[in-house]
Write a protein that holds these residues in place. Structure first.
Motif, PDB file in Angstrom:
ATOM      1  N   MET B  92       0.807  -1.234   0.000  1.00 22.30           N
ATOM      2  CA  MET B  92       0.000   0.000   0.000  1.00 22.30           C
ATOM      3  C   MET B  92       0.831   1.271   0.000  1.00 22.30           C
ATOM      4  O   MET B  92       0.283   2.368  -0.125  1.00 22.30           O
ATOM      5  CB  MET B  92      -0.923   0.017   1.221  1.00 22.30           C
ATOM      6  CG  MET B  92      -2.084  -0.937   1.095  1.00 22.30           C
ATOM      7  SD  MET B  92      -3.189  -0.775   2.511  1.00 22.30           S
ATOM      8  CE  MET B  92      -4.329  -2.117   2.154  1.00 22.30           C
ATOM      9  N   GLN B  93       2.143   1.150   0.170  1.00 21.35           N
ATOM     10  CA  GLN B  93       2.931   2.365   0.414  1.00 21.35           C
ATOM     11  C   GLN B  93       2.833   3.387  -0.707  1.00 21.35           C
ATOM     12  O   GLN B  93       2.756   4.586  -0.466  1.00 21.35           O
ATOM     13  CB  GLN B  93       4.401   2.013   0.697  1.00 21.35           C
ATOM     14  CG  GLN B  93       4.604   1.321   2.029  1.00 21.35           C
ATOM     15  CD  GLN B  93       4.035   2.078   3.216  1.00 21.35           C
ATOM     16  OE1 GLN B  93       4.083   3.302   3.269  1.00 21.35           O
ATOM     17  NE2 GLN B  93       3.472   1.362   4.182  1.00 21.35           N
ATOM     18  N   GLU B  94       2.861   2.937  -1.956  1.00 23.14           N
ATOM     19  CA  GLU B  94       2.797   3.916  -3.028  1.00 23.14           C
ATOM     20  C   GLU B  94       1.462   4.661  -2.983  1.00 23.14           C
ATOM     21  O   GLU B  94       1.402   5.883  -3.150  1.00 23.14           O
ATOM     22  CB  GLU B  94       2.987   3.257  -4.395  1.00 23.14           C
ATOM     23  CG  GLU B  94       3.023   4.306  -5.494  1.00 23.14           C
ATOM     24  CD  GLU B  94       3.277   3.749  -6.882  1.00 23.14           C
ATOM     25  OE1 GLU B  94       3.505   2.538  -7.005  1.00 23.14           O
ATOM     26  OE2 GLU B  94       3.240   4.546  -7.825  1.00 23.14           O
ATOM     27  N   GLY B  95       0.384   3.904  -2.729  1.00 29.90           N
ATOM     28  CA  GLY B  95      -0.936   4.519  -2.647  1.00 29.90           C
ATOM     29  C   GLY B  95      -1.032   5.490  -1.482  1.00 29.90           C
ATOM     30  O   GLY B  95      -1.684   6.535  -1.581  1.00 29.90           O
ATOM     31  N   GLY B 135       7.477   4.969   4.926  1.00 26.26           N
ATOM     32  CA  GLY B 135       7.238   3.902   3.955  1.00 26.26           C
ATOM     33  C   GLY B 135       7.095   4.330   2.518  1.00 26.26           C
ATOM     34  O   GLY B 135       7.488   3.615   1.603  1.00 26.26           O
ATOM     35  N   SER B 136       6.504   5.501   2.276  1.00 24.00           N
ATOM     36  CA  SER B 136       6.349   5.957   0.906  1.00 24.00           C
ATOM     37  C   SER B 136       7.449   6.978   0.614  1.00 24.00           C
ATOM     38  O   SER B 136       7.966   7.613   1.520  1.00 24.00           O
ATOM     39  CB  SER B 136       4.959   6.581   0.717  1.00 24.00           C
ATOM     40  OG  SER B 136       4.634   6.627  -0.657  1.00 24.00           O
ATOM     41  N   HIS B 137       7.787   7.100  -0.670  1.00 27.20           N
ATOM     42  CA  HIS B 137       8.899   7.985  -1.019  1.00 27.20           C
ATOM     43  C   HIS B 137       8.486   9.451  -0.955  1.00 27.20           C
ATOM     44  O   HIS B 137       7.308   9.784  -1.013  1.00 27.20           O
ATOM     45  CB  HIS B 137       9.418   7.630  -2.417  1.00 27.20           C
ATOM     46  CG  HIS B 137       8.335   7.623  -3.446  1.00 27.20           C
ATOM     47  ND1 HIS B 137       7.516   6.537  -3.653  1.00 27.20           N
ATOM     48  CD2 HIS B 137       7.897   8.592  -4.278  1.00 27.20           C
ATOM     49  CE1 HIS B 137       6.641   6.834  -4.596  1.00 27.20           C
ATOM     50  NE2 HIS B 137       6.840   8.066  -4.992  1.00 27.20           N
ATOM     51  N   GLY B 138       9.474  10.287  -0.838  1.00 24.75           N
ATOM     52  CA  GLY B 138       9.220  11.726  -0.822  1.00 24.75           C
ATOM     53  C   GLY B 138       8.898  12.248   0.568  1.00 24.75           C
ATOM     54  O   GLY B 138       8.837  11.482   1.538  1.00 24.75           O
ATOM     55  N   ASP B 139       8.682  13.551   0.655  1.00 30.17           N
ATOM     56  CA  ASP B 139       8.455  14.201   1.947  1.00 30.17           C
ATOM     57  C   ASP B 139       6.982  14.342   2.260  1.00 30.17           C
ATOM     58  O   ASP B 139       6.220  14.898   1.476  1.00 30.17           O
ATOM     59  CB  ASP B 139       9.089  15.603   1.941  1.00 30.17           C
ATOM     60  CG  ASP B 139      10.596  15.537   2.010  1.00 30.17           C
ATOM     61  OD1 ASP B 139      11.102  14.991   3.001  1.00 30.17           O
ATOM     62  OD2 ASP B 139      11.258  16.024   1.070  1.00 30.17           O
ATOM     63  N   TYR B 140       6.608  13.830   3.421  1.00 33.71           N
ATOM     64  CA  TYR B 140       5.267  14.058   3.962  1.00 33.71           C
ATOM     65  C   TYR B 140       5.373  13.814   5.450  1.00 33.71           C
ATOM     66  O   TYR B 140       6.394  13.321   5.926  1.00 33.71           O
ATOM     67  CB  TYR B 140       4.233  13.128   3.306  1.00 33.71           C
ATOM     68  CG  TYR B 140       4.521  11.646   3.467  1.00 33.71           C
ATOM     69  CD1 TYR B 140       4.008  10.939   4.553  1.00 33.71           C
ATOM     70  CD2 TYR B 140       5.318  10.960   2.549  1.00 33.71           C
ATOM     71  CE1 TYR B 140       4.283   9.593   4.717  1.00 33.71           C
ATOM     72  CE2 TYR B 140       5.600   9.610   2.712  1.00 33.71           C
ATOM     73  CZ  TYR B 140       5.077   8.926   3.785  1.00 33.71           C
ATOM     74  OH  TYR B 140       5.352   7.593   3.961  1.00 33.71           O
ATOM     75  N   GLU B 141       4.344  14.157   6.193  1.00 34.00           N
ATOM     76  CA  GLU B 141       4.349  13.891   7.632  1.00 34.00           C
ATOM     77  C   GLU B 141       3.239  12.899   7.950  1.00 34.00           C
ATOM     78  O   GLU B 141       2.060  13.232   7.854  1.00 34.00           O
ATOM     79  CB  GLU B 141       4.136  15.182   8.437  1.00 34.00           C
ATOM     80  CG  GLU B 141       5.368  16.067   8.539  1.00 34.00           C
ATOM     81  CD  GLU B 141       6.449  15.494   9.441  1.00 34.00           C
ATOM     82  OE1 GLU B 141       6.185  14.532  10.192  1.00 34.00           O
ATOM     83  OE2 GLU B 141       7.571  16.024   9.379  1.00 34.00           O
ATOM     84  N   ALA B 142       3.629  11.686   8.325  1.00 31.17           N
ATOM     85  CA  ALA B 142       2.626  10.678   8.673  1.00 31.17           C
ATOM     86  C   ALA B 142       1.995  11.018  10.018  1.00 31.17           C
ATOM     87  O   ALA B 142       2.641  11.581  10.898  1.00 31.17           O
ATOM     88  CB  ALA B 142       3.277   9.306   8.741  1.00 31.17           C
ATOM     89  N   ILE B 143       0.717  10.687  10.145  1.00 27.65           N
ATOM     90  CA  ILE B 143       0.045  10.750  11.450  1.00 27.65           C
ATOM     91  C   ILE B 143      -0.311   9.316  11.820  1.00 27.65           C
ATOM     92  O   ILE B 143      -1.015   8.627  11.066  1.00 27.65           O
ATOM     93  CB  ILE B 143      -1.212  11.635  11.413  1.00 27.65           C
ATOM     94  CG1 ILE B 143      -0.839  13.064  10.985  1.00 27.65           C
ATOM     95  CG2 ILE B 143      -1.918  11.631  12.772  1.00 27.65           C
ATOM     96  CD1 ILE B 143      -2.030  14.006  10.819  1.00 27.65           C
TER      97      ILE B 143
END
Lengths: 181, 382
Positions: B92-95, B135-143
């Protein structure tokens, strides 16, 4: 804090896990805390099946059981596995006397009842687990008969009388055994 | 509104079922998934319950399709959810990254089991904690929320939906095999007392010229749903506030900073921790999920031996509550981080703490007993 660790052990199809659910729910409805974890072999019917129930007057920290206070066992494998894995009961062993040979067990309070045989005589082998719960309830007084019977009634609305009858059979056997914990 | 939902009251329920019932109360009306132990009960229960409350359930061909269906349904306006375990979470990581980039609210439940790979499907693990963040590429902030009881499977599922709607992004609930399969007590409060957050919708008519679906005047832009009449381009490409792909460093700077700062700026509101016997503690356990359960007992046992033990339990794993850990570390001689992996959350703890930090790495397949944690407390407090 009074905490009881109770392990039910038998094989798939005997209602071992259902027994654990009934016990836990009865405790929760009495205002206690309860936790149920289950383990079983790969086979659905006939493989080993275990339900570990923790009941406590206070919120439960650790919900798993390392060594039970009470072991309710309905198969020889259940008894052997429990003892071989260091999970012999600390206070009480309740066993189905028609299915489990306890001749090698020493130094533990024991109550045997022919639950499967009685259930068969009543026409439904499936209710044997309820007889075990009746005996357990009578001896340990951890949960009230009434609470268990309420949950049993809710769980099996089509077999209320049969379940009540075999539950009370379990109570009777327990009384006659004279065992107290 | 509450018709068909789990009525208020006291229950003895399985963690996974409590999660599914909570999702329905939170307003979830779409579930797409692919069965995998130990998460399957969530999918099974949703397949049975969603049609009863007017929702939709679909079993997809795999986890990649599942997360994409969830994102699609959310863009059409449905609160959406999926549930999986380790191998499915990897797929699911890409999604999930696509959901972050397109700012699509949804909830992903990962019931952790032993890994890596197919590992031990039926037994416990906590080895996906870093994957949940990176888990997914690039910059984001997981909650990411981590429940430690059946009650929290319920409460945090609702919270995950609320946070997801509020910040317009996927939110992850990291359960584990024991918490999910365990039956425990659950209190469902009166439904009107349960806080439910719904995403903001545009307050301008679709007919206005130059409508911006990612309007930079908002920290979290209102979401124009498919079918409302707005012109919307939903893309995983770096886009400007109109939603159009745009490849300048300027737009990339705006896009990526927007994605991370909506979470970073609100981290303190998102952080949740439990402080257990911390007041005078100098030997402090920092842990989360199922591992906190033996830790409560270990802390009490240590106290009875005269060791000033305490615990900080992470309920929000990400964004990592670094300021809280730093503050707690100021009173500590040593911090112990027990976890069912070979050392994951110990890293952000080390980054934040100003004292000695010791790991208790426990291989997947079993929960460490209170004695195991107590032994480590004894060893390090000497």
């Amino acid at each position: 804090m009074v905490r009881w660790d109770i392990s039910l052990f038998g094989f798939g199809g005997q209602g071992i896990i259902r027994g654990g659910q009934i016990l836990g729910e009865a405790a929760v409805l009495e205002g206690k805390d309860a936790a149920l974890t289950v383990a079983y072999g790969p086979e659905q019917i006939g493989g080993w099946s275990r339900a570990d129930v923790v009941i406590s007057d206070e919120p439960i920290d650790f919900p798993l059981i390392t060594k039970p206070d009470v072991l309710i066992v309905m198969s020889q494998e259940g008894l052997d596995r429990s003892f071989n894995e260091g999970r012999a009961p600390k206070k009480l062993l309740i066993y189905d006397s028609g299915l489990v040979d306890v001749s090698k067990v020493k130094g533990i309070n024991m109550v045997g009842l022919p639950a499967t045989k009685v259930a068969e005589q009543l026409g439904r082998r499936l209710v044997a687990n309820i007889m075990m719960l009746g005996a357990f309830s009578e001896i340990t007084k951890i949960v009230k008969h009434e609470s268990l019977l309420n949950v049993i009634k809710k769980t099996f609305p089509k077999a209320v009388e049969l379940n009540e009858r075999i539950f009370m059979e379990g109570v009777r056997y327990a009384k006659e055994s004279g065992v107290i914990v | 509104m509450t018709e068909g939902l789990l009525p208020p009251g006291k229950y003895f329920m399985q963690g996974n079922i409590a999660c599914a019932e909570a999702a329905l109360i939170a307003g979830c009306r779409f579930f797409a998934g692919y069965p995998i132990t130990p998460s399957s009960e969530i999918l099974e229960w949703m397949s049975y319950r969603l049609p009863q409350v007017g929702g939709h359930f679909i079993q997809m061909e795999d986890e990649i399709a599942s997360i994409m269906a969830v994102l699609g349904a959310s863009n059409a306006g449905a609160k959406s959810m999926t549930a999986t375990s380790g191998p499915g979470f990897s797929l699911m990581q890409e999604g999930i990254g696509f959901g972050m980039m397109t700012e699509t609210p949804c909830v992903i439940v990962n019931v952790q089991r032993g890994g890596p790979s197919t590992g031990i499907p039926t037994l416990v693990g906590q080895g996906d904690m870093m994957q949940a963040k990176w888990g997914s590429h690039g910059d984001y902030e997981a909650i990411v929320y981590v429940p430690n009881s059946v009650q929290e499977m319920f409460d945090l599922t609702i919270k995950a939906f609320n946070t997801s709607e509020e910040y317009r992004q996927p939110v992850i609930l990291m359960s584990d095999q024991v918490i999910s399969h365990m039956y425990g007590s659950l209190v469902v409060p009166p439904h009107e007392e349960i806080k439910i957050v719904n995403r903001k919708l545009p307050n301008v008519p679709p007919s206005i010229p130059d409508f911006k679906p990612f309007d930079s005047r908002y920290e979290v832009p209102p979401m124009a749903l498919a079918g409302m009449g707005y012109r919307v381009h939903v893309t995983g490409l770096t886009h400007d506030e109109r939603g159009y792909p745009y490849y300048t460093h300027e737009v990339s700077t705006w896009c990526v900073k927007h994605l991370v700062s909506k979470v970073r700026n609100n981290a303190k509101k998102i952080w949740e921790v439990e402080r257990f016997m911390l007041d005078d503690a100098d030997t402090i356990i920092i842990t989360y999920g199922i591992t906190s359960r033996p830790a409560y007992q270990a802390v009490k046992m240590a106290r009875s031996e005269g060791i000033k033990a305490g615990m900080l339990r992470l309920i929000t794993a990400w964004p990592f509550p670094d300021e809280i850990v730093r503050e707690v570390s100021e009173q500590a001689k040593v911090i112990i981080v027990p976890e069912i992996n070979m050392g994951q959350m110990i890293h952000p703890v080390k980054e934040a703490a100003e004292c000695l930090v010791v790991g208790l790495s426990w291989a997947p397949g079993a929960v460490p007993t209170p004695d195991v944690i107590l032994d480590t407390i004894r060893a390090v407090s000497r």
